[in-house]
Enzyme design. Sequence first.
Site, mmCIF file in Angstrom:
data_model
loop_
_atom_site.group_PDB
_atom_site.id
_atom_site.type_symbol
_atom_site.label_atom_id
_atom_site.label_comp_id
_atom_site.label_asym_id
_atom_site.label_seq_id
_atom_site.Cartn_x
_atom_site.Cartn_y
_atom_site.Cartn_z
ATOM 1 N N THR A 18 0.828 -1.200 0.000
ATOM 2 C CA THR A 18 0.000 0.000 0.000
ATOM 3 C C THR A 18 0.864 1.253 0.000
ATOM 4 O OG1 THR A 18 -1.826 1.160 1.091
ATOM 5 C CG2 THR A 18 -0.191 0.163 2.538
ATOM 6 N N ASN A 19 0.296 2.336 -0.587
ATOM 7 C CA ASN A 19 0.937 3.659 -0.499
ATOM 8 C C ASN A 19 0.158 4.548 0.454
ATOM 9 O OD1 ASN A 19 2.985 3.282 -2.543
ATOM 10 N ND2 ASN A 19 1.359 3.328 -4.062
ATOM 11 N N ASN A 20 -0.850 3.981 1.117
ATOM 12 C CA ASN A 20 -1.759 4.762 1.949
ATOM 13 C C ASN A 20 -1.396 4.577 3.428
ATOM 14 O OD1 ASN A 20 -4.027 5.400 3.566
ATOM 15 N ND2 ASN A 20 -5.410 5.199 1.827
ATOM 16 N N LYS B 278 -4.154 3.519 5.899
ATOM 17 C CA LYS B 278 -4.485 2.108 5.770
ATOM 18 C C LYS B 278 -3.460 1.237 6.500
ATOM 19 C CE LYS B 278 -6.322 0.760 1.392
ATOM 20 N NZ LYS B 278 -5.967 0.197 0.077
ATOM 21 N N ASP C 243 -7.838 -3.768 -1.729
ATOM 22 C CA ASP C 243 -8.505 -2.736 -2.520
ATOM 23 C C ASP C 243 -9.906 -2.581 -1.964
ATOM 24 O OD1 ASP C 243 -8.174 -0.778 -4.535
ATOM 25 O OD2 ASP C 243 -9.584 -1.879 -5.789
ATOM 26 N N TYR D 201 -13.778 8.419 2.857
ATOM 27 C CA TYR D 201 -15.199 8.767 3.003
ATOM 28 C C TYR D 201 -15.710 8.572 4.433
ATOM 29 C CZ TYR D 201 -15.090 8.446 -2.126
ATOM 30 O OH TYR D 201 -14.784 8.616 -3.465
ATOM 31 N N ASP D 202 -14.828 8.300 5.396
ATOM 32 C CA ASP D 202 -15.278 8.007 6.768
ATOM 33 C C ASP D 202 -16.214 9.064 7.358
ATOM 34 O OD1 ASP D 202 -14.158 5.531 7.003
ATOM 35 O OD2 ASP D 202 -12.353 6.204 8.040
ATOM 36 N N LYS E 25 -14.048 1.354 14.834
ATOM 37 C CA LYS E 25 -14.177 1.219 13.373
ATOM 38 C C LYS E 25 -13.593 -0.133 12.932
ATOM 39 C CE LYS E 25 -12.592 2.750 8.866
ATOM 40 N NZ LYS E 25 -11.632 3.465 8.033
ATOM 41 N N ARG F 294 -12.621 -3.428 6.154
ATOM 42 C CA ARG F 294 -11.201 -3.829 6.204
ATOM 43 C C ARG F 294 -10.948 -4.702 7.419
ATOM 44 N NH1 ARG F 294 -9.482 0.653 5.550
ATOM 45 N NH2 ARG F 294 -9.301 0.458 3.292
#
Length: 193
Positions: free
Chosen positions: A7-9, A12, A68, A150-151, A171, A177
């Site tokens: 991942t690049n996030n 996450k 994803d 979008y949380d 969460k 996830r």
Amino acid sequence: MKILFATNNAHKLQEVQQILGADYLLVTPHQCGVDEEIPEEQETLEGNALQKARYLFERTGLDCFADDTGLEVAALNGAPGVHSARYATSGHDFAANMRLLLHNLEGVEDRSARFRTVVALILGGQEYLFEGEVRGTIMQEPAGEGGFGYDPVFRPEGYDLSFAEMAPEEKNRISHRGRAVAKLAAFLAEHCK
Ligand code: ITT
């Protein structure tokens, strides 16, 4: 156990590390010398998760996984779905994406939606998929500072709070996830004894 997460996030990465707990140490693409954006060009979540995991496996030869995620809104025929990251712009502009979503739902009564995550794991050269989803509704306006994407506009079923108003552990306990990664963790625990 150390495992590479494609991942690049950064949000996450933090979430998944929290979900997996201290038994696993997530290694980043950067730590393996992969600094470019990992491509995700497919038209399905499964396709993109596999593309990201394969990309990293081909470059490093290490066991790895990718996730994803898409937000699927019923009244928009499943949009933004696989295009969730680039809904409003070509970049990952979370605020612009939320604005466009709220704009497209102005005056719409059915605000039901779901987040769906697909995790692709490559372990010993074999590929495995795990899925998680959470149903909820799109709020009239953003609320809360936590999470990402979008949380602030997603309220999970059975709650009065948006994901962004919840504690991260809360969460993760019920999220798309969280559910997909729990399946991954159970699989790893079984296969990597
Ligand atoms: P990587 O591909 O590098 O992992 P990404 O941000 O592109 O990061 P995804 O393709 O999986 O991640 O997710 C697409 C978008 O969906 C993401 O940019 C967010 O806007 C949104 N998203 C994903 N997970 C989310 C979550 O848990 N809460 C809110 N929005 C989320």
